[in-house]
Design an enzyme around this catalytic site. Sequence first.
Site, PDB file in Angstrom:
ATOM      1  N   PRO A 182       3.544  -5.083  -8.834  1.00  0.00           N
ATOM      2  CA  PRO A 182       3.824  -4.113  -9.900  1.00  0.00           C
ATOM      3  C   PRO A 182       5.257  -3.618  -9.790  1.00  0.00           C
ATOM      4  CG  PRO A 182       2.225  -3.232  -8.318  1.00  0.00           C
ATOM      5  CD  PRO A 182       2.547  -4.620  -7.890  1.00  0.00           C
ATOM      6  N   HIS A 183       5.885  -3.447 -10.928  1.00  0.00           N
ATOM      7  CA  HIS A 183       7.273  -2.977 -10.914  1.00  0.00           C
ATOM      8  C   HIS A 183       7.579  -2.247 -12.223  1.00  0.00           C
ATOM      9  CE1 HIS A 183       7.160  -7.081 -12.536  1.00  0.00           C
ATOM     10  NE2 HIS A 183       8.147  -6.714 -13.319  1.00  0.00           N
TER      11      HIS A 183
END
Length: 154
Positions: free
Chosen positions: A65-66
Site C-alpha cells: 500500500p502506498h
Amino acid sequence: MDILGLLKPNAVKVVSTVSSKKMLLHTLADLSAQVHDLDAESSLRALQDREALGPTGVGHGVALPHARLAGLDEVKAIFIRLEKPVDFGAVDRQPVDLFFCLFAPEDAGVEHLKALALVSRTMRDAGICAKLRANTEQDTLYTIITETQRLQAA
C-alpha cells in the site's frame, strides 16, 4: 535510496488484531501518526483513495500500500506482519500477511517510484518473506528487511 533511510525500527510491527482490509488501512494510518507524525485521517484517506484505483496486493501474501501526502518532505515507510492473513484483493486472490507501506510527498515523482521499486524487489524475495513469516520479534523483522542492503553496502 535505501530501506534503511525509509524504515525506522519502530515502524515495524506484528499485529494480531486486524481481520479485514479496512482495519489494516486504519492500523497503517494510526501507525503513521505514531511513528512519523503524520495526520492519521489524511493518511487513511490517501491510502483508501489509492486502493480505490486498484488493490496493492501484489501476490504471494504481500501488499505494498502506498499514498502521496501533502506536507511530507520525504518518503516514509511502515512494515506490518499480520499473525493471521486477510483478504486484501491481491492479484493472485491469496490472503496477505506482509504489508510494506509507503507514504510519499505529493510531488515526489521519481523518488516515490524508486522507493516503490526498492520495496517491491525486497518483498519479491521468497527467502526474505519466509524469514519474515518465521519471526515475530520487531527487532528481528527489521534486521531481516534491512540486512540485504547492509550486505550489499559492505
